[in-house]
Design a protein around this motif. Structure first.
Motif, PDB file in Angstrom:
ATOM      1  N   UNK A  85      48.792   2.315  69.195  1.00 28.45           N
ATOM      2  CA  UNK A  85      48.073   2.961  68.114  1.00 28.45           C
ATOM      3  C   UNK A  85      48.257   4.462  68.215  1.00 28.45           C
ATOM      4  N   UNK A  88      45.265   8.681  64.204  1.00 28.13           N
ATOM      5  CA  UNK A  88      45.703   9.779  63.367  1.00 28.13           C
ATOM      6  C   UNK A  88      44.860  11.034  63.530  1.00 28.13           C
ATOM      7  N   UNK A 184      47.803  16.658  58.596  1.00 27.09           N
ATOM      8  CA  UNK A 184      46.990  16.887  57.405  1.00 27.09           C
ATOM      9  C   UNK A 184      47.055  15.699  56.447  1.00 27.09           C
ATOM     10  N   UNK A 185      48.229  15.384  55.936  1.00 23.09           N
ATOM     11  CA  UNK A 185      48.394  14.222  55.056  1.00 23.09           C
ATOM     12  C   UNK A 185      49.516  13.357  55.602  1.00 23.09           C
ATOM     13  N   UNK A 186      49.427  12.075  55.301  1.00 22.76           N
ATOM     14  CA  UNK A 186      50.488  11.154  55.682  1.00 22.76           C
ATOM     15  C   UNK A 186      50.667  10.099  54.595  1.00 22.76           C
ATOM     16  N   UNK A 187      51.918   9.770  54.331  1.00 26.61           N
ATOM     17  CA  UNK A 187      52.247   8.676  53.424  1.00 26.61           C
ATOM     18  C   UNK A 187      53.055   7.650  54.202  1.00 26.61           C
ATOM     19  N   UNK A 188      52.631   6.396  54.134  1.00 21.46           N
ATOM     20  CA  UNK A 188      53.264   5.333  54.914  1.00 21.46           C
ATOM     21  C   UNK A 188      54.060   4.405  54.009  1.00 21.46           C
ATOM     22  N   UNK A 237      52.308   1.285  65.554  1.00 19.96           N
ATOM     23  CA  UNK A 237      51.488   1.189  64.354  1.00 19.96           C
ATOM     24  C   UNK A 237      50.608   2.420  64.293  1.00 19.96           C
ATOM     25  N   UNK A 238      50.067   2.702  63.136  1.00 19.54           N
ATOM     26  CA  UNK A 238      49.403   3.972  62.881  1.00 19.54           C
ATOM     27  C   UNK A 238      48.002   3.682  62.379  1.00 19.54           C
ATOM     28  N   UNK A 239      47.019   4.208  63.058  1.00 16.64           N
ATOM     29  CA  UNK A 239      45.631   3.963  62.676  1.00 16.64           C
ATOM     30  C   UNK A 239      45.001   5.208  62.081  1.00 16.64           C
ATOM     31  N   UNK A 240      44.189   4.995  61.064  1.00 17.75           N
ATOM     32  CA  UNK A 240      43.606   6.103  60.313  1.00 17.75           C
ATOM     33  C   UNK A 240      42.140   5.814  60.043  1.00 17.75           C
ATOM     34  N   UNK A 241      41.323   6.852  60.213  1.00 20.49           N
ATOM     35  CA  UNK A 241      39.941   6.767  59.740  1.00 20.49           C
ATOM     36  C   UNK A 241      39.903   7.417  58.373  1.00 20.49           C
ATOM     37  N   UNK A 242      39.377   6.707  57.383  1.00 24.59           N
ATOM     38  CA  UNK A 242      39.367   7.233  56.023  1.00 24.59           C
ATOM     39  C   UNK A 242      38.007   7.833  55.691  1.00 24.59           C
TER      40      UNK A 242
END
Lengths: 243, 243
Positions: A85, A88, A184-188, A237-242
DNA sequence: TAGTGGTCTAGACCACGCT
DNA sequence: GCGTGGTCTAGACCACTAT
Protein backbone atom coordinates in the motif's frame (compact mmCIF):
# COMPACT_ATOMS: atom_id res chain seq x y z
CA UNK A 1 -3.16 -41.13 -19.51
CA UNK A 2 -4.49 -39.58 -22.69
CA UNK A 3 -7.25 -37.03 -22.58
CA UNK A 4 -7.86 -38.01 -19.01
CA UNK A 5 -8.69 -34.51 -17.92
CA UNK A 6 -12.01 -34.48 -19.73
CA UNK A 7 -11.29 -31.99 -22.49
CA UNK A 8 -14.28 -31.34 -24.68
CA UNK A 9 -13.46 -30.58 -28.28
CA UNK A 10 -16.98 -29.54 -29.22
CA UNK A 11 -17.98 -27.31 -26.33
CA UNK A 12 -17.17 -24.01 -27.98
CA UNK A 13 -14.49 -23.38 -25.36
CA UNK A 14 -11.03 -23.62 -26.93
CA UNK A 15 -8.82 -26.42 -25.69
CA UNK A 16 -6.17 -24.02 -24.41
CA UNK A 17 -8.81 -22.29 -22.30
CA UNK A 18 -9.96 -25.58 -20.82
CA UNK A 19 -6.37 -26.56 -20.06
CA UNK A 20 -5.70 -23.19 -18.45
CA UNK A 21 -8.77 -23.62 -16.26
CA UNK A 22 -7.79 -27.15 -15.35
CA UNK A 23 -4.29 -26.09 -14.34
CA UNK A 24 -5.56 -23.11 -12.40
CA UNK A 25 -7.91 -25.35 -10.45
CA UNK A 26 -4.94 -27.49 -9.44
CA UNK A 27 -3.05 -24.48 -8.09
CA UNK A 28 -5.36 -24.63 -5.08
CA UNK A 29 -4.08 -27.79 -3.49
CA UNK A 30 -1.94 -29.83 -5.84
CA UNK A 31 0.68 -27.14 -6.36
CA UNK A 32 2.50 -24.73 -4.08
CA UNK A 33 3.82 -21.35 -5.21
CA UNK A 34 7.24 -21.89 -6.75
CA UNK A 35 6.52 -25.47 -7.77
CA UNK A 36 7.59 -26.51 -11.21
CA UNK A 37 4.82 -27.55 -13.55
CA UNK A 38 5.22 -30.52 -15.87
CA UNK A 39 7.08 -29.59 -19.03
CA UNK A 40 5.20 -28.45 -22.10
CA UNK A 41 5.89 -31.80 -23.74
CA UNK A 42 4.56 -33.71 -20.75
CA UNK A 43 1.44 -31.55 -20.52
CA UNK A 44 0.89 -31.99 -24.25
CA UNK A 45 1.00 -35.74 -23.84
CA UNK A 46 -1.17 -35.67 -20.73
CA UNK A 47 -3.91 -33.65 -22.39
CA UNK A 48 -3.35 -35.35 -25.75
CA UNK A 49 -2.90 -32.05 -27.57
CA UNK A 50 -0.19 -30.31 -29.52
CA UNK A 51 2.64 -28.54 -27.76
CA UNK A 52 1.48 -25.22 -29.18
CA UNK A 53 -1.91 -25.68 -27.58
CA UNK A 54 -0.27 -26.18 -24.20
CA UNK A 55 1.85 -23.12 -24.85
CA UNK A 56 -1.26 -21.04 -25.49
CA UNK A 57 -2.76 -22.29 -22.24
CA UNK A 58 0.36 -21.34 -20.29
CA UNK A 59 0.36 -17.97 -22.07
CA UNK A 60 -3.06 -17.21 -20.62
CA UNK A 61 -1.84 -18.05 -17.13
CA UNK A 62 1.38 -16.07 -17.57
CA UNK A 63 -0.52 -13.00 -18.67
CA UNK A 64 -2.75 -13.33 -15.63
CA UNK A 65 0.29 -13.50 -13.40
CA UNK A 66 -0.38 -17.03 -12.16
CA UNK A 67 2.55 -18.74 -13.87
CA UNK A 68 6.13 -17.77 -14.63
CA UNK A 69 8.03 -19.41 -17.46
CA UNK A 70 11.81 -19.47 -17.83
CA UNK A 71 13.33 -20.65 -21.04
CA UNK A 72 15.56 -23.62 -20.47
CA UNK A 73 14.28 -24.24 -16.97
CA UNK A 74 10.55 -24.76 -16.97
CA UNK A 75 7.21 -23.27 -15.91
CA UNK A 76 6.53 -22.40 -12.31
CA UNK A 77 3.54 -21.49 -10.20
CA UNK A 78 4.00 -17.78 -9.57
CA UNK A 79 5.04 -16.60 -6.16
CA UNK A 80 2.31 -15.02 -4.08
CA UNK A 81 1.81 -11.42 -5.12
CA UNK A 82 3.37 -8.92 -2.76
CA UNK A 83 1.16 -5.88 -2.67
CA UNK A 84 2.32 -2.72 -1.03
CA UNK A 85 0.00 0.00 0.00
CA UNK A 86 1.40 3.30 -1.07
CA UNK A 87 -0.74 5.29 1.29
CA UNK A 88 -1.38 8.52 -0.39
CA UNK A 89 -1.37 10.87 2.53
CA UNK A 90 1.29 13.36 3.46
CA UNK A 91 4.89 13.24 2.45
CA UNK A 92 5.65 9.57 2.84
CA UNK A 93 7.70 8.57 -0.18
CA UNK A 94 7.97 4.98 -1.28
CA UNK A 95 11.69 5.12 -0.66
CA UNK A 96 11.14 6.00 3.00
CA UNK A 97 8.30 3.56 3.58
CA UNK A 98 10.05 0.60 2.00
CA UNK A 99 13.40 1.50 3.48
CA UNK A 100 11.85 1.39 6.94
CA UNK A 101 10.69 -2.14 6.23
CA UNK A 102 14.16 -3.31 5.37
CA UNK A 103 13.88 -3.21 1.60
CA UNK A 104 16.54 -1.73 -0.63
CA UNK A 105 15.00 0.94 -2.83
CA UNK A 106 17.11 2.28 -5.66
CA UNK A 107 16.01 5.03 -7.99
CA UNK A 108 17.97 5.16 -11.20
CA UNK A 109 17.67 8.30 -13.29
CA UNK A 110 17.75 7.26 -16.91
CA UNK A 111 18.07 10.68 -18.40
CA UNK A 112 16.83 14.23 -18.63
CA UNK A 113 15.30 15.86 -21.67
CA UNK A 114 13.72 19.19 -22.43
CA UNK A 115 9.98 18.92 -22.76
CA UNK A 116 7.80 21.82 -23.80
CA UNK A 117 4.42 20.24 -23.05
CA UNK A 118 2.20 23.33 -22.90
CA UNK A 119 -0.32 21.83 -20.49
CA UNK A 120 2.25 20.80 -17.92
CA UNK A 121 4.19 24.05 -18.32
CA UNK A 122 1.04 25.92 -17.41
CA UNK A 123 0.23 23.72 -14.45
CA UNK A 124 3.70 24.30 -13.04
CA UNK A 125 3.61 28.02 -13.76
CA UNK A 126 6.88 27.80 -15.67
CA UNK A 127 8.15 30.42 -18.06
CA UNK A 128 10.06 28.18 -20.45
CA UNK A 129 10.41 24.51 -21.28
CA UNK A 130 10.40 21.90 -18.53
CA UNK A 131 12.96 19.25 -17.72
CA UNK A 132 11.59 15.73 -17.87
CA UNK A 133 13.38 13.15 -15.71
CA UNK A 134 12.91 9.51 -16.60
CA UNK A 135 13.70 7.09 -13.82
CA UNK A 136 13.23 3.49 -12.80
CA UNK A 137 12.58 2.38 -9.27
CA UNK A 138 14.01 -0.93 -8.07
CA UNK A 139 12.98 -2.67 -4.86
CA UNK A 140 15.44 -5.38 -3.85
CA UNK A 141 16.84 -5.30 -7.41
CA UNK A 142 13.43 -5.93 -8.92
CA UNK A 143 12.03 -3.20 -11.19
CA UNK A 144 8.81 -1.82 -9.76
CA UNK A 145 7.95 1.33 -11.64
CA UNK A 146 8.85 3.72 -14.40
CA UNK A 147 8.48 7.35 -13.44
CA UNK A 148 8.52 10.57 -15.42
CA UNK A 149 8.92 13.76 -13.43
CA UNK A 150 8.68 17.24 -14.89
CA UNK A 151 10.38 20.22 -13.22
CA UNK A 152 10.85 23.87 -14.02
CA UNK A 153 14.63 24.24 -14.44
CA UNK A 154 14.42 27.91 -13.46
CA UNK A 155 13.01 26.96 -10.07
CA UNK A 156 15.33 23.99 -9.51
CA UNK A 157 18.61 24.70 -11.29
CA UNK A 158 21.19 21.91 -11.36
CA UNK A 159 18.63 19.34 -10.23
CA UNK A 160 19.68 17.14 -13.14
CA UNK A 161 23.16 16.91 -11.64
CA UNK A 162 22.10 16.63 -7.99
CA UNK A 163 19.57 13.85 -8.53
CA UNK A 164 21.86 11.54 -10.45
CA UNK A 165 21.97 8.14 -8.76
CA UNK A 166 20.52 9.31 -5.46
CA UNK A 167 17.58 7.20 -4.41
CA UNK A 168 15.22 9.71 -2.95
CA UNK A 169 14.04 12.76 -4.81
CA UNK A 170 12.32 13.87 -1.64
CA UNK A 171 15.68 13.97 0.13
CA UNK A 172 17.40 15.86 -2.65
CA UNK A 173 14.70 18.52 -2.70
CA UNK A 174 14.74 18.87 1.06
CA UNK A 175 18.50 18.99 1.48
CA UNK A 176 19.43 21.00 -1.58
CA UNK A 177 16.48 23.35 -1.97
CA UNK A 178 14.79 23.22 1.43
CA UNK A 179 11.52 22.11 -0.17
CA UNK A 180 9.18 19.56 1.40
CA UNK A 181 7.39 17.88 -1.52
CA UNK A 182 3.88 16.48 -1.09
CA UNK A 183 1.37 14.79 -3.37
CA UNK A 184 -1.53 16.96 -4.45
CA UNK A 185 -3.69 15.27 -7.11
CA UNK A 186 -3.58 11.83 -8.64
CA UNK A 187 -5.40 10.19 -11.53
CA UNK A 188 -5.38 6.39 -11.70
CA UNK A 189 -5.79 4.23 -14.76
CA UNK A 190 -5.14 0.62 -15.69
CA UNK A 191 -3.09 0.18 -18.86
CA UNK A 192 -1.42 -2.63 -20.75
CA UNK A 193 2.37 -2.61 -20.96
CA UNK A 194 3.84 -1.95 -24.38
CA UNK A 195 7.03 -3.66 -25.55
CA UNK A 196 9.39 -1.05 -24.08
CA UNK A 197 7.74 -0.88 -20.67
CA UNK A 198 7.45 -4.66 -20.53
CA UNK A 199 11.17 -5.07 -21.10
CA UNK A 200 12.13 -2.47 -18.48
CA UNK A 201 9.77 -3.88 -15.87
CA UNK A 202 10.55 -7.50 -16.82
CA UNK A 203 6.93 -8.48 -17.34
CA UNK A 204 5.14 -9.91 -20.39
CA UNK A 205 3.85 -7.51 -23.01
CA UNK A 206 0.31 -6.34 -22.20
CA UNK A 207 0.66 -6.99 -18.47
CA UNK A 208 -1.47 -4.73 -16.29
CA UNK A 209 0.12 -1.41 -15.38
CA UNK A 210 -1.24 0.94 -12.73
CA UNK A 211 -0.69 4.44 -14.03
CA UNK A 212 -0.75 7.28 -11.51
CA UNK A 213 -0.44 10.83 -12.81
CA UNK A 214 -0.66 14.06 -10.93
CA UNK A 215 0.92 17.07 -9.36
CA UNK A 216 3.26 17.47 -6.41
CA UNK A 217 3.32 20.65 -4.36
CA UNK A 218 5.56 22.29 -1.78
CA UNK A 219 4.55 23.09 1.79
CA UNK A 220 2.66 26.18 0.60
CA UNK A 221 0.59 24.25 -1.90
CA UNK A 222 2.45 25.62 -4.90
CA UNK A 223 2.84 23.11 -7.73
CA UNK A 224 6.49 22.17 -8.20
CA UNK A 225 6.44 18.92 -10.16
CA UNK A 226 4.25 16.89 -12.50
CA UNK A 227 4.58 13.13 -12.11
CA UNK A 228 3.62 10.03 -14.01
CA UNK A 229 4.27 6.65 -12.45
CA UNK A 230 3.78 3.35 -14.21
CA UNK A 231 3.70 0.67 -11.55
CA UNK A 232 3.78 -3.04 -12.17
CA UNK A 233 0.23 -4.15 -11.45
CA UNK A 234 1.50 -7.21 -9.60
CA UNK A 235 3.54 -5.19 -7.14
CA UNK A 236 1.68 -2.05 -6.12
CA UNK A 237 -1.65 -0.78 -5.06
CA UNK A 238 -2.49 2.76 -4.04
CA UNK A 239 -4.65 3.71 -1.09
CA UNK A 240 -6.38 7.04 -0.68
CA UNK A 241 -8.42 8.70 2.02
CA UNK A 242 -11.12 10.79 0.37
CA UNK A 243 -13.06 13.87 1.29
CA UNK B 1 5.68 -7.06 -52.13
CA UNK B 2 7.30 -9.82 -50.11
CA UNK B 3 9.19 -9.01 -46.96
CA UNK B 4 9.13 -5.39 -47.98
CA UNK B 5 8.63 -4.17 -44.44
CA UNK B 6 12.16 -5.02 -43.41
CA UNK B 7 11.55 -7.87 -41.02
CA UNK B 8 14.73 -9.18 -39.46
CA UNK B 9 14.69 -12.89 -38.70
CA UNK B 10 17.91 -12.85 -36.71
CA UNK B 11 17.49 -9.81 -34.48
CA UNK B 12 16.28 -11.67 -31.43
CA UNK B 13 12.96 -9.84 -31.68
CA UNK B 14 10.22 -12.27 -32.72
CA UNK B 15 8.61 -11.64 -36.08
CA UNK B 16 5.17 -11.13 -34.53
CA UNK B 17 6.61 -8.41 -32.33
CA UNK B 18 8.17 -6.66 -35.31
CA UNK B 19 4.91 -6.90 -37.22
CA UNK B 20 2.96 -5.52 -34.27
CA UNK B 21 5.35 -2.59 -34.03
CA UNK B 22 5.16 -1.96 -37.75
CA UNK B 23 1.37 -1.94 -37.71
CA UNK B 24 1.24 0.27 -34.64
CA UNK B 25 3.50 2.78 -36.33
CA UNK B 26 1.07 2.97 -39.23
CA UNK B 27 -1.84 3.76 -36.93
CA UNK B 28 -0.43 7.29 -36.67
CA UNK B 29 -1.18 8.46 -40.17
CA UNK B 30 -2.01 5.64 -42.52
CA UNK B 31 -5.04 4.41 -40.58
CA UNK B 32 -7.96 6.12 -38.90
CA UNK B 33 -9.79 4.68 -35.92
CA UNK B 34 -12.42 2.26 -37.19
CA UNK B 35 -10.54 1.49 -40.39
CA UNK B 36 -10.36 -2.12 -41.41
CA UNK B 37 -6.91 -3.61 -41.54
CA UNK B 38 -5.89 -5.95 -44.35
CA UNK B 39 -7.03 -9.50 -43.71
CA UNK B 40 -4.80 -11.95 -41.90
CA UNK B 41 -4.11 -13.70 -45.21
CA UNK B 42 -3.16 -10.43 -46.90
CA UNK B 43 -0.90 -9.39 -44.04
CA UNK B 44 0.72 -12.83 -44.07
CA UNK B 45 1.51 -12.45 -47.74
CA UNK B 46 2.67 -8.87 -47.30
CA UNK B 47 5.13 -9.73 -44.54
CA UNK B 48 5.92 -13.12 -46.10
CA UNK B 49 5.11 -15.02 -42.92
CA UNK B 50 2.65 -17.63 -41.81
CA UNK B 51 -0.92 -16.71 -40.95
CA UNK B 52 -0.36 -17.78 -37.35
CA UNK B 53 2.50 -15.32 -37.02
CA UNK B 54 0.22 -12.51 -38.17
CA UNK B 55 -2.39 -13.72 -35.73
CA UNK B 56 0.10 -13.51 -32.88
CA UNK B 57 0.98 -9.96 -33.90
CA UNK B 58 -2.68 -8.94 -33.93
CA UNK B 59 -3.12 -10.67 -30.57
CA UNK B 60 -0.53 -8.35 -29.05
CA UNK B 61 -2.34 -5.31 -30.39
CA UNK B 62 -5.75 -6.61 -29.31
CA UNK B 63 -4.53 -7.16 -25.77
CA UNK B 64 -3.14 -3.64 -25.73
CA UNK B 65 -6.50 -2.29 -26.85
CA UNK B 66 -5.26 -0.92 -30.16
CA UNK B 67 -7.07 -3.34 -32.45
CA UNK B 68 -10.46 -5.03 -32.40
CA UNK B 69 -11.04 -8.26 -34.26
CA UNK B 70 -14.43 -9.63 -35.26
CA UNK B 71 -14.70 -13.13 -36.55
CA UNK B 72 -16.16 -13.20 -40.01
CA UNK B 73 -15.68 -9.47 -40.55
CA UNK B 74 -12.08 -8.47 -40.07
CA UNK B 75 -9.67 -6.55 -37.88
CA UNK B 76 -10.19 -2.89 -37.12
CA UNK B 77 -8.21 -0.06 -35.62
CA UNK B 78 -9.77 0.41 -32.22
CA UNK B 79 -11.94 3.43 -31.64
CA UNK B 80 -10.32 6.21 -29.64
CA UNK B 81 -10.44 5.35 -25.97
CA UNK B 82 -13.10 7.26 -24.12
CA UNK B 83 -11.78 7.95 -20.67
CA UNK B 84 -14.09 9.34 -18.05
CA UNK B 85 -12.85 10.99 -14.96
CA UNK B 86 -14.73 9.66 -12.00
CA UNK B 87 -13.76 12.57 -9.82
CA UNK B 88 -13.54 11.17 -6.39
CA UNK B 89 -14.83 14.06 -4.35
CA UNK B 90 -18.20 14.35 -2.70
CA UNK B 91 -21.30 12.51 -3.58
CA UNK B 92 -21.22 12.59 -7.37
CA UNK B 93 -22.19 9.13 -8.54
CA UNK B 94 -21.27 7.89 -11.98
CA UNK B 95 -24.94 7.56 -12.78
CA UNK B 96 -25.52 11.24 -12.12
CA UNK B 97 -22.39 12.48 -13.87
CA UNK B 98 -22.90 10.42 -16.99
CA UNK B 99 -26.61 11.02 -17.07
CA UNK B 100 -25.99 14.76 -17.09
CA UNK B 101 -23.83 14.29 -20.17
CA UNK B 102 -26.57 12.51 -22.03
CA UNK B 103 -25.42 8.94 -21.55
CA UNK B 104 -27.75 6.14 -20.55
CA UNK B 105 -26.45 4.47 -17.41
CA UNK B 106 -28.07 1.22 -16.39
CA UNK B 107 -27.17 -0.68 -13.26
CA UNK B 108 -28.26 -4.28 -13.33
CA UNK B 109 -28.29 -6.14 -10.02
CA UNK B 110 -27.24 -9.71 -10.74
CA UNK B 111 -28.03 -11.12 -7.37
CA UNK B 112 -27.72 -10.94 -3.62
CA UNK B 113 -25.98 -13.44 -1.41
CA UNK B 114 -25.17 -13.70 2.27
CA UNK B 115 -21.50 -13.08 2.93
CA UNK B 116 -19.95 -13.44 6.35
CA UNK B 117 -16.55 -11.91 5.56
CA UNK B 118 -15.30 -11.12 9.05
CA UNK B 119 -13.13 -8.18 8.00
CA UNK B 120 -15.89 -6.38 6.17
CA UNK B 121 -18.43 -7.16 8.86
CA UNK B 122 -16.19 -5.45 11.37
CA UNK B 123 -15.56 -2.43 9.14
CA UNK B 124 -19.29 -1.93 8.76
CA UNK B 125 -19.98 -2.50 12.43
CA UNK B 126 -22.55 -5.17 11.62
CA UNK B 127 -23.82 -7.74 14.07
CA UNK B 128 -24.49 -10.59 11.66
CA UNK B 129 -23.69 -11.61 8.10
CA UNK B 130 -23.67 -9.01 5.32
CA UNK B 131 -25.58 -8.93 2.09
CA UNK B 132 -23.36 -8.84 -0.98
CA UNK B 133 -24.91 -7.29 -4.10
CA UNK B 134 -23.32 -8.11 -7.44
CA UNK B 135 -24.13 -5.68 -10.22
CA UNK B 136 -23.01 -4.68 -13.68
CA UNK B 137 -22.98 -1.11 -14.91
CA UNK B 138 -23.77 -0.38 -18.54
CA UNK B 139 -23.14 2.95 -20.23
CA UNK B 140 -24.99 3.25 -23.54
CA UNK B 141 -25.49 -0.54 -23.50
CA UNK B 142 -21.77 -1.15 -23.16
CA UNK B 143 -20.59 -2.96 -20.00
CA UNK B 144 -18.27 -0.70 -18.00
CA UNK B 145 -17.81 -2.23 -14.61
CA UNK B 146 -18.59 -5.10 -12.27
CA UNK B 147 -19.40 -4.00 -8.75
CA UNK B 148 -19.78 -5.83 -5.48
CA UNK B 149 -21.42 -3.92 -2.65
CA UNK B 150 -21.73 -5.17 0.91
CA UNK B 151 -24.48 -3.91 3.21
CA UNK B 152 -25.65 -4.71 6.71
CA UNK B 153 -29.20 -6.06 6.22
CA UNK B 154 -30.16 -4.96 9.72
CA UNK B 155 -29.41 -1.36 8.85
CA UNK B 156 -30.97 -1.47 5.35
CA UNK B 157 -33.82 -3.99 5.42
CA UNK B 158 -35.49 -4.79 2.12
CA UNK B 159 -32.70 -3.14 0.14
CA UNK B 160 -32.43 -6.28 -1.96
CA UNK B 161 -35.99 -5.70 -3.15
CA UNK B 162 -35.80 -1.92 -3.50
CA UNK B 163 -32.59 -1.87 -5.54
CA UNK B 164 -33.69 -4.36 -8.15
CA UNK B 165 -33.36 -2.84 -11.62
CA UNK B 166 -33.09 0.73 -10.42
CA UNK B 167 -30.06 2.46 -11.86
CA UNK B 168 -28.82 4.54 -8.99
CA UNK B 169 -28.04 3.10 -5.60
CA UNK B 170 -27.48 6.65 -4.39
CA UNK B 171 -31.07 7.50 -5.24
CA UNK B 172 -32.50 4.42 -3.59
CA UNK B 173 -30.63 5.13 -0.37
CA UNK B 174 -31.65 8.77 -0.38
CA UNK B 175 -35.30 8.22 -1.20
CA UNK B 176 -35.95 5.07 0.80
CA UNK B 177 -33.68 5.51 3.80
CA UNK B 178 -32.87 9.22 3.79
CA UNK B 179 -29.15 8.48 3.62
CA UNK B 180 -26.68 10.52 1.59
CA UNK B 181 -23.89 8.11 0.64
CA UNK B 182 -20.34 9.39 0.09
CA UNK B 183 -17.02 7.78 -0.75
CA UNK B 184 -14.59 7.50 2.13
CA UNK B 185 -11.51 5.44 1.26
CA UNK B 186 -10.36 3.84 -1.96
CA UNK B 187 -7.57 1.45 -2.85
CA UNK B 188 -6.57 1.18 -6.52
CA UNK B 189 -4.92 -1.72 -8.24
CA UNK B 190 -4.38 -2.87 -11.81
CA UNK B 191 -5.43 -6.45 -12.47
CA UNK B 192 -5.81 -8.77 -15.43
CA UNK B 193 -9.33 -9.94 -16.31
CA UNK B 194 -10.05 -13.61 -15.76
CA UNK B 195 -12.31 -15.57 -18.09
CA UNK B 196 -15.54 -14.70 -16.26
CA UNK B 197 -14.87 -10.98 -15.97
CA UNK B 198 -13.67 -10.85 -19.54
CA UNK B 199 -16.92 -12.34 -20.79
CA UNK B 200 -19.11 -10.01 -18.73
CA UNK B 201 -17.17 -6.90 -19.73
CA UNK B 202 -16.76 -8.09 -23.34
CA UNK B 203 -12.99 -7.68 -23.39
CA UNK B 204 -10.22 -10.20 -24.08
CA UNK B 205 -8.97 -12.36 -21.26
CA UNK B 206 -6.14 -10.67 -19.33
CA UNK B 207 -7.22 -7.16 -20.34
CA UNK B 208 -6.33 -4.47 -17.81
CA UNK B 209 -8.89 -3.94 -15.07
CA UNK B 210 -8.85 -0.98 -12.69
CA UNK B 211 -9.93 -2.30 -9.33
CA UNK B 212 -11.19 0.22 -6.78
CA UNK B 213 -12.06 -1.03 -3.31
CA UNK B 214 -13.13 0.93 -0.31
CA UNK B 215 -15.74 2.14 2.08
CA UNK B 216 -18.73 4.42 1.64
CA UNK B 217 -20.10 6.46 4.54
CA UNK B 218 -23.21 8.45 5.36
CA UNK B 219 -23.33 12.18 6.07
CA UNK B 220 -22.08 11.59 9.60
CA UNK B 221 -19.04 9.63 8.45
CA UNK B 222 -20.42 6.29 9.58
CA UNK B 223 -19.48 3.40 7.33
CA UNK B 224 -22.53 1.98 5.58
CA UNK B 225 -21.20 0.01 2.63
CA UNK B 226 -18.07 -1.74 1.40
CA UNK B 227 -17.51 -1.56 -2.34
CA UNK B 228 -15.39 -3.24 -4.94
CA UNK B 229 -15.51 -1.97 -8.52
CA UNK B 230 -13.80 -3.63 -11.43
CA UNK B 231 -13.68 -1.09 -14.23
CA UNK B 232 -12.66 -1.79 -17.78
CA UNK B 233 -9.24 -0.23 -18.06
CA UNK B 234 -10.07 1.19 -21.47
CA UNK B 235 -13.11 3.08 -20.22
CA UNK B 236 -12.42 4.60 -16.82
CA UNK B 237 -9.87 6.52 -14.90
CA UNK B 238 -10.22 7.78 -11.37
CA UNK B 239 -9.13 11.23 -10.20
CA UNK B 240 -8.44 12.14 -6.60
CA UNK B 241 -7.60 15.32 -4.75
CA UNK B 242 -5.23 14.45 -1.93
CA UNK B 243 -5.13 15.94 1.51
C1' DT C 1 24.57 -33.16 -24.46
C1' DA C 2 19.91 -33.38 -23.05
C1' DG C 3 15.92 -30.98 -21.69
C1' DT C 4 13.42 -26.76 -21.42
C1' DG C 5 10.32 -23.05 -23.33
C1' DG C 6 9.80 -19.80 -27.66
C1' DT C 7 8.99 -19.18 -32.41
C1' DC C 8 7.67 -20.30 -37.03
C1' DT C 9 5.76 -22.99 -41.05
C1' DA C 10 2.32 -25.49 -43.90
C1' DG C 11 -1.84 -27.14 -43.86
C1' DA C 12 -6.34 -28.16 -42.05
C1' DC C 13 -10.91 -27.39 -40.09
C1' DC C 14 -14.19 -24.52 -37.72
C1' DA C 15 -17.49 -20.48 -36.45
C1' DC C 16 -19.16 -16.45 -38.03
C1' DG C 17 -20.92 -12.48 -41.09
C1' DC C 18 -22.29 -11.12 -45.43
C1' DT C 19 -24.44 -11.36 -49.85
C1' DG D 1 -20.87 -19.68 -51.06
C1' DC D 2 -17.11 -17.08 -49.84
C1' DG D 3 -14.12 -14.44 -47.03
C1' DT D 4 -13.12 -13.50 -42.39
C1' DG D 5 -10.69 -14.51 -37.93
C1' DG D 6 -9.91 -18.55 -34.37
C1' DT D 7 -8.09 -22.92 -33.28
C1' DC D 8 -5.36 -27.01 -33.74
C1' DT D 9 -1.81 -30.36 -35.56
C1' DA D 10 2.81 -32.15 -36.88
C1' DG D 11 7.09 -30.98 -37.37
C1' DA D 12 11.05 -28.06 -37.33
C1' DC D 13 14.58 -24.97 -35.51
C1' DC D 14 16.21 -21.85 -32.03
C1' DA D 15 17.85 -19.91 -27.34
C1' DC D 16 18.71 -20.94 -22.94
C1' DT D 17 19.86 -23.86 -18.60
C1' DA D 18 21.90 -27.47 -16.33
C1' DT D 19 25.02 -31.30 -16.03
Amino acid sequence: MKGVAGLNRHSGVPLYGQIAQDLEAQFAGAYEPGDRLPSVAELAEHYAVNRLTVHEALDVLVRRGLVTTVRGKGSFVALPIIRWDVRAGQDASLTQVMGARGHAVVNRVLGVVEDADPGLTGELGAAGALQRFASIRYVDDEPWSITSTWFDPDRFPRLDVLWRDRSSLHQVLLQEYGVQMKRSTRTFAALAADATEAEILRVPVASPILQARGLNVDEHGVAIAAVEHRFRGDRIQFSVELG
